[in-house]
Design a protein around this motif. Structure first.
Motif, PDB file in Angstrom:
ATOM      1  N   ILE A  43      37.758  48.932  38.486  1.00 47.95           N
ATOM      2  CA  ILE A  43      37.133  49.683  39.576  1.00 47.95           C
ATOM      3  C   ILE A  43      37.972  49.553  40.843  1.00 47.95           C
ATOM      4  CG2 ILE A  43      35.126  49.742  41.108  1.00 47.95           C
ATOM      5  CD1 ILE A  43      33.369  49.377  38.682  1.00 47.95           C
ATOM      6  N   THR A  44      38.552  48.378  41.065  1.00 50.87           N
ATOM      7  CA  THR A  44      39.402  48.173  42.240  1.00 50.87           C
ATOM      8  C   THR A  44      40.607  49.107  42.203  1.00 50.87           C
ATOM      9  OG1 THR A  44      38.727  45.866  42.358  1.00 50.87           O
ATOM     10  CG2 THR A  44      40.734  46.458  43.536  1.00 50.87           C
ATOM     11  N   ASN A  45      41.261  49.212  41.051  1.00 53.21           N
ATOM     12  CA  ASN A  45      42.424  50.101  40.922  1.00 53.21           C
ATOM     13  C   ASN A  45      42.032  51.560  41.135  1.00 53.21           C
ATOM     14  OD1 ASN A  45      44.126  47.956  40.406  1.00 53.21           O
ATOM     15  ND2 ASN A  45      44.077  48.221  38.196  1.00 53.21           N
ATOM     16  N   THR A  72      35.998  53.323  48.956  1.00 53.33           N
ATOM     17  CA  THR A  72      35.549  51.934  49.024  1.00 53.33           C
ATOM     18  C   THR A  72      35.129  51.491  47.622  1.00 53.33           C
ATOM     19  OG1 THR A  72      33.252  52.563  49.416  1.00 53.33           O
ATOM     20  CG2 THR A  72      34.674  52.289  51.373  1.00 53.33           C
ATOM     21  N   LEU A  73      35.058  50.192  47.418  1.00 51.04           N
ATOM     22  CA  LEU A  73      34.592  49.681  46.121  1.00 51.04           C
ATOM     23  C   LEU A  73      33.169  50.167  45.841  1.00 51.04           C
ATOM     24  CD1 LEU A  73      35.938  46.016  46.003  1.00 51.04           C
ATOM     25  CD2 LEU A  73      36.566  47.921  44.517  1.00 51.04           C
ATOM     26  N   THR A  74      32.324  50.153  46.855  1.00 51.53           N
ATOM     27  CA  THR A  74      30.941  50.610  46.687  1.00 51.53           C
ATOM     28  C   THR A  74      30.891  52.078  46.267  1.00 51.53           C
ATOM     29  OG1 THR A  74      30.211  49.016  48.342  1.00 51.53           O
ATOM     30  CG2 THR A  74      28.704  50.827  47.828  1.00 51.53           C
ATOM     31  N   GLY A  75      31.698  52.890  46.920  1.00 52.38           N
ATOM     32  CA  GLY A  75      31.758  54.312  46.571  1.00 52.38           C
ATOM     33  C   GLY A  75      32.234  54.532  45.151  1.00 52.38           C
ATOM     34  N   MET A  76      33.268  53.805  44.749  1.00 49.98           N
ATOM     35  CA  MET A  76      33.790  53.952  43.394  1.00 49.98           C
ATOM     36  C   MET A  76      32.767  53.461  42.373  1.00 49.98           C
ATOM     37  SD  MET A  76      35.943  55.080  41.296  1.00 49.98           S
ATOM     38  CE  MET A  76      37.196  55.673  42.421  1.00 49.98           C
ATOM     39  N   GLY A 130      35.165  38.070  33.816  1.00 50.64           N
ATOM     40  CA  GLY A 130      35.345  37.302  35.050  1.00 50.64           C
ATOM     41  C   GLY A 130      34.849  38.120  36.224  1.00 50.64           C
ATOM     42  N   ARG A 131      35.713  38.346  37.186  1.00 49.75           N
ATOM     43  CA  ARG A 131      35.338  39.125  38.376  1.00 49.75           C
ATOM     44  C   ARG A 131      35.818  40.563  38.306  1.00 49.75           C
ATOM     45  NH1 ARG A 131      37.112  35.835  43.506  1.00 49.75           N
ATOM     46  NH2 ARG A 131      36.236  37.704  44.431  1.00 49.75           N
ATOM     47  N   VAL A 132      36.469  40.919  37.207  1.00 49.16           N
ATOM     48  CA  VAL A 132      37.056  42.266  37.089  1.00 49.16           C
ATOM     49  C   VAL A 132      36.223  43.131  36.149  1.00 49.16           C
ATOM     50  CG1 VAL A 132      39.099  43.574  36.391  1.00 49.16           C
ATOM     51  CG2 VAL A 132      39.367  41.354  37.516  1.00 49.16           C
ATOM     52  N   ARG A 133      35.806  44.289  36.636  1.00 47.70           N
ATOM     53  CA  ARG A 133      35.087  45.262  35.807  1.00 47.70           C
ATOM     54  C   ARG A 133      36.077  46.356  35.427  1.00 47.70           C
ATOM     55  NH1 ARG A 133      30.207  46.171  34.131  1.00 47.70           N
ATOM     56  NH2 ARG A 133      29.251  44.613  35.495  1.00 47.70           N
ATOM     57  N   THR A 134      36.351  46.455  34.127  1.00 43.29           N
ATOM     58  CA  THR A 134      37.307  47.435  33.607  1.00 43.29           C
ATOM     59  C   THR A 134      36.565  48.650  33.069  1.00 43.29           C
ATOM     60  OG1 THR A 134      38.839  45.662  33.039  1.00 43.29           O
ATOM     61  CG2 THR A 134      39.202  47.796  31.988  1.00 43.29           C
TER      62      THR A 134
END
Length: 118
Positions: free
Chosen positions: A35-37, A45-49, A68-72
């Motif tokens: 989601i960050t990428n 923004t992260l929230t928007g994505m 972990g902390r990454v949502r793919t």
């Protein structure tokens, strides 16, 4: 009044109605992404994505997995078969109606050319 209800198609077409979400589908067609990428790529923004991804996920077009902390995110396994079949059926309907209209116009033009000129 009877209304046709197909929640799956409603969710899919609503999800695909947004250009950003269509872009996300295109991007995930090339490679899975976090989601960050995706947020960086689309300048959101992260929230928007996350909101866009949730809409796609509810429609079954995208699946996510948190490690972990990454949502793919990756494309869903359902694809767009039902949506494509619906579109194709309606494309054929439109095509048949336009062909019938072309025949009527052709007949009217021929009738008009058969009349003697004044």
């Amino acid at each position: 009044m009877v209304q046709y209800v197909d929640n799956h198609l409603d969710l899919s077409f609503a999800a695909l109605s947004d250009a950003t979400r269509r872009g996300i589908i295109d991007q995930l067609g090339q490679a899975d992404a976090s989601i960050t990428n995706l947020a960086e790529k689309f300048q959101l923004t992260l929230t928007g994505m996350k909101k866009h991804v949730q809409v796609l996920e509810r429609a079954g077009l995208v699946v996510t997995q948190k490690v972990g902390r990454v949502r793919t995110c990756k494309l869903g396994t359902n694809g767009l078969k039902a949506e494509a079949e619906w579109i194709e059926a309606h494309r054929k309907l439109f095509e048949a109606r336009f062909e019938a209209l072309d025949e009527i116009i052709g007949e009217l033009k021929q009738e008009g050319s058969d009349e003697p000129a004044s």
